[in-house]
Design a protein around this motif. Structure first.
Motif, PDB file in Angstrom:
ATOM      1  N   GLY A  91       7.895   3.371  63.124  1.00  0.00           N
ATOM      2  CA  GLY A  91       6.827   4.203  62.582  1.00  0.00           C
ATOM      3  C   GLY A  91       7.148   4.794  61.224  1.00  0.00           C
ATOM      4  N   ARG A  92       8.161   4.198  60.543  1.00  0.00           N
ATOM      5  CA  ARG A  92       8.570   4.749  59.261  1.00  0.00           C
ATOM      6  C   ARG A  92       7.633   4.293  58.144  1.00  0.00           C
ATOM      7  NH1 ARG A  92      11.222   7.132  62.712  1.00  0.00           N
ATOM      8  NH2 ARG A  92      13.498   7.232  62.725  1.00  0.00           N
ATOM      9  N   GLY A  93       7.075   5.250  57.408  1.00  0.00           N
ATOM     10  CA  GLY A  93       6.302   4.934  56.218  1.00  0.00           C
ATOM     11  C   GLY A  93       4.932   4.346  56.449  1.00  0.00           C
ATOM     12  N   LEU A  94       4.498   4.286  57.686  1.00  0.00           N
ATOM     13  CA  LEU A  94       3.243   3.594  57.963  1.00  0.00           C
ATOM     14  C   LEU A  94       2.034   4.323  57.387  1.00  0.00           C
ATOM     15  CD1 LEU A  94       3.815   2.430  61.668  1.00  0.00           C
ATOM     16  CD2 LEU A  94       4.108   1.119  59.541  1.00  0.00           C
ATOM     17  N   GLU A  95       2.023   5.611  57.397  1.00  0.00           N
ATOM     18  CA  GLU A  95       0.863   6.370  56.950  1.00  0.00           C
ATOM     19  C   GLU A  95       1.039   6.955  55.549  1.00  0.00           C
ATOM     20  OE1 GLU A  95      -0.170   9.294  59.845  1.00  0.00           O
ATOM     21  OE2 GLU A  95      -0.186   7.864  61.513  1.00  0.00           O
ATOM     22  N   TYR A  96       2.041   6.480  54.857  1.00  0.00           N
ATOM     23  CA  TYR A  96       2.285   7.006  53.508  1.00  0.00           C
ATOM     24  C   TYR A  96       1.197   6.529  52.545  1.00  0.00           C
ATOM     25  CZ  TYR A  96       4.390   7.641  48.903  1.00  0.00           C
ATOM     26  OH  TYR A  96       4.610   8.000  47.605  1.00  0.00           O
ATOM     27  N   LYS A  97       0.659   7.455  51.741  1.00  0.00           N
ATOM     28  CA  LYS A  97      -0.387   7.137  50.760  1.00  0.00           C
ATOM     29  C   LYS A  97       0.255   7.118  49.372  1.00  0.00           C
ATOM     30  CE  LYS A  97      -3.752   9.558  53.656  1.00  0.00           C
ATOM     31  NZ  LYS A  97      -4.642  10.727  53.781  1.00  0.00           N
ATOM     32  N   TYR A  98       0.129   6.010  48.688  1.00  0.00           N
ATOM     33  CA  TYR A  98       0.776   5.811  47.396  1.00  0.00           C
ATOM     34  C   TYR A  98      -0.101   6.408  46.291  1.00  0.00           C
ATOM     35  CZ  TYR A  98       3.462   3.240  43.818  1.00  0.00           C
ATOM     36  OH  TYR A  98       4.265   2.889  42.765  1.00  0.00           O
ATOM     37  N   ASP A 128      12.908  17.966  60.866  1.00  0.00           N
ATOM     38  CA  ASP A 128      12.706  16.523  60.697  1.00  0.00           C
ATOM     39  C   ASP A 128      11.766  16.221  59.536  1.00  0.00           C
ATOM     40  OD1 ASP A 128      14.330  15.977  62.822  1.00  0.00           O
ATOM     41  OD2 ASP A 128      12.684  15.876  64.288  1.00  0.00           O
ATOM     42  N   ILE A 129      12.136  15.214  58.762  1.00  0.00           N
ATOM     43  CA  ILE A 129      11.285  14.740  57.675  1.00  0.00           C
ATOM     44  C   ILE A 129      10.098  13.988  58.280  1.00  0.00           C
ATOM     45  CG2 ILE A 129      11.187  13.193  55.670  1.00  0.00           C
ATOM     46  CD1 ILE A 129      14.209  13.738  55.323  1.00  0.00           C
ATOM     47  N   PRO A 130       8.870  14.236  57.792  1.00  0.00           N
ATOM     48  CA  PRO A 130       7.712  13.505  58.326  1.00  0.00           C
ATOM     49  C   PRO A 130       7.943  11.994  58.288  1.00  0.00           C
ATOM     50  CG  PRO A 130       6.988  15.273  56.881  1.00  0.00           C
ATOM     51  CD  PRO A 130       8.481  15.202  56.765  1.00  0.00           C
ATOM     52  N   ALA A 131       7.472  11.310  59.321  1.00  0.00           N
ATOM     53  CA  ALA A 131       7.732   9.873  59.461  1.00  0.00           C
ATOM     54  C   ALA A 131       7.191   9.079  58.278  1.00  0.00           C
ATOM     55  CB  ALA A 131       7.120   9.358  60.771  1.00  0.00           C
ATOM     56  N   HIS A 132       6.044   9.486  57.714  1.00  0.00           N
ATOM     57  CA  HIS A 132       5.454   8.691  56.642  1.00  0.00           C
ATOM     58  C   HIS A 132       6.240   8.808  55.330  1.00  0.00           C
ATOM     59  CE1 HIS A 132       3.584  12.680  56.113  1.00  0.00           C
ATOM     60  NE2 HIS A 132       3.399  12.353  54.844  1.00  0.00           N
ATOM     61  N   LEU A 133       7.194   9.773  55.250  1.00  0.00           N
ATOM     62  CA  LEU A 133       8.010   9.912  54.037  1.00  0.00           C
ATOM     63  C   LEU A 133       9.379   9.266  54.179  1.00  0.00           C
ATOM     64  CD1 LEU A 133       7.324  13.655  53.019  1.00  0.00           C
ATOM     65  CD2 LEU A 133       6.151  11.581  52.234  1.00  0.00           C
ATOM     66  N   ARG A 134       9.729   8.837  55.372  1.00  0.00           N
ATOM     67  CA  ARG A 134      11.073   8.291  55.579  1.00  0.00           C
ATOM     68  C   ARG A 134      11.203   6.898  54.975  1.00  0.00           C
ATOM     69  NH1 ARG A 134      13.042  10.168  61.630  1.00  0.00           N
ATOM     70  NH2 ARG A 134      12.151  12.284  61.558  1.00  0.00           N
ATOM     71  N   ASP A 156      -4.448   5.690  43.686  1.00  0.00           N
ATOM     72  CA  ASP A 156      -5.634   6.530  43.603  1.00  0.00           C
ATOM     73  C   ASP A 156      -5.920   6.819  42.135  1.00  0.00           C
ATOM     74  OD1 ASP A 156      -7.126   9.253  43.552  1.00  0.00           O
ATOM     75  OD2 ASP A 156      -7.208   8.682  45.676  1.00  0.00           O
ATOM     76  N   GLU A 157      -7.190   6.752  41.742  1.00  0.00           N
ATOM     77  CA  GLU A 157      -7.527   6.957  40.332  1.00  0.00           C
ATOM     78  C   GLU A 157      -7.185   8.358  39.848  1.00  0.00           C
ATOM     79  OE1 GLU A 157     -12.243   8.096  41.061  1.00  0.00           O
ATOM     80  OE2 GLU A 157     -11.710   6.186  40.087  1.00  0.00           O
ATOM     81  N   ARG A 158      -7.055   9.297  40.760  1.00  0.00           N
ATOM     82  CA  ARG A 158      -6.663  10.653  40.381  1.00  0.00           C
ATOM     83  C   ARG A 158      -5.156  10.775  40.130  1.00  0.00           C
ATOM     84  NH1 ARG A 158      -8.784  13.628  45.652  1.00  0.00           N
ATOM     85  NH2 ARG A 158      -7.660  11.799  46.463  1.00  0.00           N
ATOM     86  N   GLY A 159      -4.413   9.777  40.601  1.00  0.00           N
ATOM     87  CA  GLY A 159      -2.960   9.845  40.499  1.00  0.00           C
ATOM     88  C   GLY A 159      -2.359  10.798  41.516  1.00  0.00           C
ATOM     89  N   TRP A 160      -3.150  11.199  42.469  1.00  0.00           N
ATOM     90  CA  TRP A 160      -2.688  12.156  43.492  1.00  0.00           C
ATOM     91  C   TRP A 160      -3.571  12.030  44.715  1.00  0.00           C
ATOM     92  CZ3 TRP A 160      -5.766  16.128  45.496  1.00  0.00           C
ATOM     93  CH2 TRP A 160      -5.113  17.010  46.369  1.00  0.00           C
ATOM     94  N   VAL A 161      -2.977  12.082  45.881  1.00  0.00           N
ATOM     95  CA  VAL A 161      -3.737  12.096  47.136  1.00  0.00           C
ATOM     96  C   VAL A 161      -3.173  13.186  48.030  1.00  0.00           C
ATOM     97  CG1 VAL A 161      -4.452   9.671  47.138  1.00  0.00           C
ATOM     98  CG2 VAL A 161      -2.208  10.300  48.064  1.00  0.00           C
ATOM     99  N   PRO A 162      -4.033  13.877  48.758  1.00  0.00           N
ATOM    100  CA  PRO A 162      -3.533  14.943  49.644  1.00  0.00           C
ATOM    101  C   PRO A 162      -2.804  14.359  50.844  1.00  0.00           C
ATOM    102  CG  PRO A 162      -5.895  14.673  49.904  1.00  0.00           C
ATOM    103  CD  PRO A 162      -5.496  13.786  48.771  1.00  0.00           C
TER     104      PRO A 162
END
Length: 424
Positions: free
Chosen positions: A371-378, A354-360, A382-388
């Motif tokens: 619960g689709r995409g709720l925890e996705y971090k754009y 299953d694909i993680p819910a925050h990526l769907r 972020d000033e780094r252009g990347w978030v873990p």
């Protein structure tokens, strides 16, 4: 013996003891030699380049046994000819069927032959320039032993030339010929392992040269030999198996960083006029073997191929040789496509977790309630252009496919970024 027949045809060996070369097949103790001498012949296929003596070996093998034989050609002869051969086999209890160009047997002819081969009524001795593992029906191939016939070496061809000059019955022994050493060397090397070409060039030289007025000797000089064979015989069938051997050697030479070898194989492909195969192989090599070690190589290889296609030969050789040398001397990395292969292998082994819910996909109405995409971090926020965050499915979240190389500045920089993002 019909003197109007070409010399190469007249000089065909009548038994295996007359065959020049092919010691790997016919030398003392070798399998084919043992088969013939014990008269335990079974169906076989002889394959190799033109002019190496496949049909001659087939007739010599047949002539060395007590079993009658018949020669047919898969292209010229039809099913009716094969039916006649079967009837002859029934009369003699067994028949050796020598089939030239055996890879050209169509399905109807194959289906007709199979039961007779199975019973042993016919012993098939096929001759072909094509690799039987690629070109011959498995049903026929499984009933035959496969023997590869190799090009003759220059010294072996010279032996055949001098034998033809001495043979009174079949050869040129009726003529008084002085074949100069350098002329013999040229015929032996310029024929490129094709003894038929060398013998026919010798015959042309003898028949076209006037004898010396006093001695009656026909003198064959280097100049005469060069006229009669003109150039090294270039054998390259764009649809044949040898073509793929050249392409394989071409790519492996680039992968092995040997520009001299790669240019040799490029020249062979160019001489055959096969611009399409050259282009395809250069582009795939740029991405498969150079890859991320020199990311611009793919673009430059494509540009060189496009330029070559516009120019055509002979000018196409110029951008192509540039691309070949650059690819040869570039650092090599297969890390990108091997990473994909690892990812695919795990996919085939473990299925589709299953694909993680925050990526769907969360673009439709009601996605939030699921619960689709709720925890996705754009990342762009972020000033780094990347978030873990986790991108792989839970079942394989720790999998790693990409393993950066260390042999180029490009991939070293990729490795630094990769390790930083993975907190390594």
């Amino acid at each position: 013996m019909n003197k109007n027949q070409p010399l190469a045809y007249r000089m065909r060996p009548g038994s295996i003891d007359e065959i020049i070369g092919q010691e790997h097949l016919l030398g003392d103790g070798r399998l084919l030699n043992r088969i013939v001498k014990t008269n335990k012949l079974s169906s076989m296929i002889l394959y190799g380049p033109p002019g190496t003596g496949k049909t001659s070996i087939a007739t010599a093998i047949a002539g060395s046994t007590d079993t009658p034989y018949k020669m047919l050609n898969a292209v010229v002869n039809n099913k009716k000819d094969m039916e006649i051969a079967v009837e002859e086999a029934k009369i003699s209890n067994q028949l050796i069927l020598i089939m030239d160009e055996v890879h050209r047997l169509d399905k109807t002819k194959q289906d007709f032959l199979l039961p007779h081969l199975e019973k042993g009524l016919l012993i098939l001795v096929g001759a072909t320039t094509a690799n039987p593992y690629h070109s011959i029906n498995p049903a026929i191939r499984s009933r035959c032993q496969i023997f590869e016939v190799k090009r003759l070496q220059p010294e072996q061809i010279k032996t055949a030339l001098f034998h033809a000059l001495e043979d009174q019955k079949r050869g040129l022994g009726a003529y008084k010929v002085d074949l100069h050493d350098d002329a013999a060397d040229h015929l032996a090397t310029a024929s490129a392992g094709d003894v038929r070409s060398a013998l026919n060039a010798l015959e042309l030289a003898v028949l076209s040269s006037p004898p010396h007025t006093n001695s009656g000797t026909i003198s064959i000089s280097l100049a005469v030999a060069e006229e009669c064979i003109q150039r090294k015989s270039f054998q390259h069938d764009k649809n044949g198996d040898a073509h793929y051997d050249v392409l394989s050697a071409f790519q492996k030479s680039i992968r092995g960083s040997d520009p001299d070898a790669a240019l040799h194989y490029l020249a062979r492909l160019a001489e055959a006029g096969d611009l399409i195969s050259i282009g395809r192989r250069l582009i795939v090599t740029a991405y498969e073997d150079v890859g991320l070690a020199n990311p611009q190589a793919g673009q430059r290889a494509l540009a060189a191929v496009e330029a070559a296609e516009r120019l055509g030969f002979p000018e196409a050789r110029i951008p192509l040789s540039n691309a070949v040398i650059e690819l040869c001397l570039s650092p090599k990395s297969n890390s990108a496509y091997t990473a994909f292969d690892m990812a695919r292998a795990e996919l085939l082994e473990r299925g589709t977790p299953d694909i993680p819910a925050h990526l769907r996909d969360s673009s439709y109405k009601g996605a939030a309630s699921l619960g689709r995409g709720l925890e996705y971090k754009y990342p762009h926020n972020d000033e780094r252009g990347w978030v873990p965050q986790q991108y792989l499915p839970d079942d394989i979240k720790d999998s790693q496919y990409y393993f950066p190389k260390n042999n180029s500045k490009f991939e070293k920089s990729f490795k630094e970024v990769y390790n930083k993002l993975k907190n390594k």
